[in-house]
Design a protein around this motif. Structure first.
Motif, PDB file in Angstrom:
ATOM      1  N   SER A  61      -4.545  -5.784   0.946  1.00  0.00           N
ATOM      2  CA  SER A  61      -3.576  -4.682   1.403  1.00  0.00           C
ATOM      3  C   SER A  61      -1.959  -5.853   1.630  1.00  0.00           C
ATOM      4  N   TYR A 132      -9.705   5.575  15.713  1.00  0.00           N
ATOM      5  CA  TYR A 132      -8.838   6.232  14.632  1.00  0.00           C
ATOM      6  C   TYR A 132      -7.991   7.086  16.052  1.00  0.00           C
ATOM      7  N   SER A 241     -11.700   0.447   3.118  1.00  0.00           N
ATOM      8  CA  SER A 241     -12.080   0.151   4.640  1.00  0.00           C
ATOM      9  C   SER A 241     -11.311  -0.053   5.477  1.00  0.00           C
ATOM     10  N   ILE A 242     -10.377  -0.254   6.661  1.00  0.00           N
ATOM     11  CA  ILE A 242      -8.686  -1.446   7.614  1.00  0.00           C
ATOM     12  C   ILE A 242     -10.378  -1.599   8.538  1.00  0.00           C
ATOM     13  N   GLN A 258     -11.056   4.980   5.268  1.00  0.00           N
ATOM     14  CA  GLN A 258      -9.333   5.562   5.969  1.00  0.00           C
ATOM     15  C   GLN A 258      -9.755   6.628   6.540  1.00  0.00           C
ATOM     16  N   GLU A 302      -1.402   9.299   3.274  1.00  0.00           N
ATOM     17  CA  GLU A 302      -3.189   9.590   3.924  1.00  0.00           C
ATOM     18  C   GLU A 302      -3.933  10.205   3.452  1.00  0.00           C
TER      19      GLU A 302
END
Length: 335
Positions: A61, A132, A241-242, A258, A302
């Motif tokens: 990314s 989150y 994934s982040i 995500q 998203e």
């Protein structure tokens, strides 16, 4: 109800995340990429005793490439400032972010030190949901944030075995923090996938994508000397994934799904639970509803991307549509 945190608090969170990334990337080594299922994944490679070890950084990314470039330029001069990170955690908590308990923070830090997240582990479940809230600058309802369970998902497709004799034993490492024991499975001959503290709710579970609903036997993760419980639909959650920062202790760098995929996966999971887990299904729906409402305002792309990723999963999409009828924010999904 969802309320917003000040932009100044979000700026401090970004600083904490940046410092955690810098600390991880500042060790001597090199960066290598691999092509897996048509996507590029990056790893940090070091040499120990003549053997190579690769630590998972994430799917390619702009953020990953920028962090690698920044670390490559300044690695020699960059050192982790743990005291500054502790100050940032305190400031974030004072600013309204969810601060993780000392016990959970210590376990997550241990898992990080053992290489669980660097080798591809993804924090899922309610612990990801709390990430989150902080990442997106929101206060979710307190009831939907409460848990002492730590769920770690691993996709075997992106795992790399840790070479040499230095692979950690997760249970031994956990016992350095709390008196964990291995929870026996239904078949005593199979390795445990779950670890718990006696007399307390603190628990760590390892999960992996199931190749079919018929797959029930634990999947071994040799790089961690542990096994994972196969779970249908988990591959959708883990893909791409982040990075996120856990606000606790001096901060912990983890990977989370995500957020759009997490929200839709929660809708799907709510439909898969048996009647005996009605309370858990309601919690799934509350978490999905709050996250979808927030993303529809701040990051609608998203949600669109998460829905588009379901085009080859018609059965999963049908279950999500059914569950969506039970939440207030369903209209924004366009299902």
């Amino acid at each position: 109800m969802i309320s917003r945190l000040p932009e100044t608090v979000l700026t401090l969170y970004a600083e904490l995340l940046d410092q955690l990334r810098g600390a991880e990337l500042s060790a001597p080594g090199s960066y290598v990429s691999k092509q897996i299922r048509g996507a590029t994944y990056w790893y940090f490679q070091t040499a120990e005793g003549g053997r190579k070890r690769q630590q998972y950084l994430g799917r390619e990314s702009a953020e990953i490439l920028e962090a690698i470039e920044r670390a490559s330029e300044a690695r020699a001069a960059t050192r982790a400032d743990e005291q500054r990170r502790r100050e940032l955690v305190a400031m974030l908590a004072a600013g309204g972010m969810h601060r993780e308990s000392a016990a959970v923070s210590a376990v997550l830090k241990m898992l990080d030190n053992a290489g669980v997240f660097r080798s591809g582990g993804v924090l899922v479940g309610t612990q990801a949901f709390t990430c989150y809230a902080n990442m997106l600058g929101a206060r979710f309802e307190a009831q939907s944030l409460r848990t002492a369970d730590i769920d770690i998902g691993h996709d075997p497709a992106i795992l790399l075995a840790w070479t040499g004799d230095t692979s950690p034993n997760v249970l031994d490492e956990l016992r350095r923090v709390e008196p964990f024991f291995a929870v026996p499975g239904l078949d005593a001959r199979e390795p445990s996938t779950s670890f718990k503290v006696r007399g307390r709710d603190l628990r760590v579970d390892f999960l992996a994508p199931a190749s079919s609903r018929a797959q029930t036997k634990p999947i071994r993760l040799p790089h961690l000397n542990v096994a994972a419980q196969p779970l249908a639909g988990l591959d959708y959650l883990l893909e791409g994934s982040i990075a996120a920062a856990v606000v606790g202790g001096s901060g912990v760098l983890v990977h989370v799904p995500q957020p759009g995929r997490f929200a839709l996966h929660k809708l799907w999971v709510s439909q898969q639970r048996p009647a005996s887990e009605h309370a858990k299904a309601r919690k799934d729906l509350r978490q999905a509803d709050q996250l979808i409402e927030l993303l529809s305002e701040d990051r609608p792309q998203e949600l669109r991307s998460a829905v588009a990723a379901l085009r080859h999963r018609p059965s999963m999409l049908r279950s999500i549509r059914t569950a969506a009828r039970r939440i207030e924010s369903a209209g924004v999904l366009g299902l």
